[in-house]
Enzyme design. Structure first.
Site, PDB file in Angstrom:
ATOM      1  N   CYS A 121       2.319 -18.795  26.517  1.00 46.93           N
ATOM      2  CA  CYS A 121       3.555 -18.800  27.301  1.00 46.93           C
ATOM      3  C   CYS A 121       4.439 -20.004  26.984  1.00 46.93           C
ATOM      4  CB  CYS A 121       3.273 -18.693  28.791  1.00 46.93           C
ATOM      5  SG  CYS A 121       2.261 -20.012  29.485  1.00 46.93           S
ATOM      6  N   HIS A 146       1.896 -21.158  34.475  1.00 45.16           N
ATOM      7  CA  HIS A 146       2.597 -20.315  33.501  1.00 45.16           C
ATOM      8  C   HIS A 146       3.974 -20.922  33.215  1.00 45.16           C
ATOM      9  CE1 HIS A 146       3.979 -16.697  31.496  1.00 45.16           C
ATOM     10  NE2 HIS A 146       4.977 -16.581  32.357  1.00 45.16           N
TER      11      HIS A 146
END
Length: 184
Positions: free
Chosen positions: A16, A117
């Site tokens: 990510c 994330h």
């Protein structure tokens, strides 16, 4: 510009951070290999590199993001959440990289775990887009007012952090902050 013309990398492994970098830059610049090279430069003597997953699947930390941006003459400015997003000088900000809590899932089963994330937000063609790699595609946030609302909502979560992606000279002179608005 339509959402179909907005560059958007989708989530793969634990990459990510790479997806957020490429999405905020609106082109594929960084790969797992370039991120791993940055990790090696940041910790050349370490057998187990502290800047990525031990499994080698990604999960890069903020130091990798900062070094990657520096290689493109950009800087990451940590946003102090005690400030109002109204004090942002948006025309001086290239984009945003947020670190948010994210659910862990195995296939279609969502586990009661949360991980960190990275996601990107960027203006393209006059609109701001949420370029989260976990989304099926770019999601239009709207204009400046909607962006400030979106960022405020994201930052209201205790564990969310935000980096402003700016040109190096903007970082140095601090013009990303509207000082008149900050005084209010």
């Amino acid at each position: 510009m339509s959402a179909g013309e907005v560059f958007h990398e989708k989530q793969r492994l634990e990459l990510c951070a790479i997806h957020a970098l490429n999405n905020v830059l609106q082109e594929r610049v960084f790969t797992k290999e370039t991120a791993d090279d940055i990790c090696k430069r940041l910790a050349p003597q370490c057998v187990v590199n502290p800047h990525r997953s031990m499994l080698g699947t990604g999960n890069y930390d903020v130091n990798v993001i900062m070094a990657a941006l520096q290689s493109r003459d950009l800087a990451a400015v940590w946003w102090d959440k005690r400030r109002s997003v109204q004090s942002l000088h948006l025309d001086k900000v290239h984009g945003f990289i947020l670190n948010v809590p994210s659910r862990v899932s195995l296939g279609i089963v969502s586990l009661p775990l949360r991980r960190r994330h990275w996601l990107a937000v960027r203006q393209v063609g006059g609109n701001y887009y949420n370029l989260d790699s976990k989304l099926k595609g770019p999601t239009c946030i709207g204009g400046e007012t909607e962006l400030r609302t979106f960022l405020g909502e994201q930052l209201s979560q205790d564990v969310t952090e935000m980096l402003l992606v700016v040109q190096r000279e903007v970082e140095e002179d601090g013009t990303w902050l509207n000082t008149e608005e900050a005084k209010k």
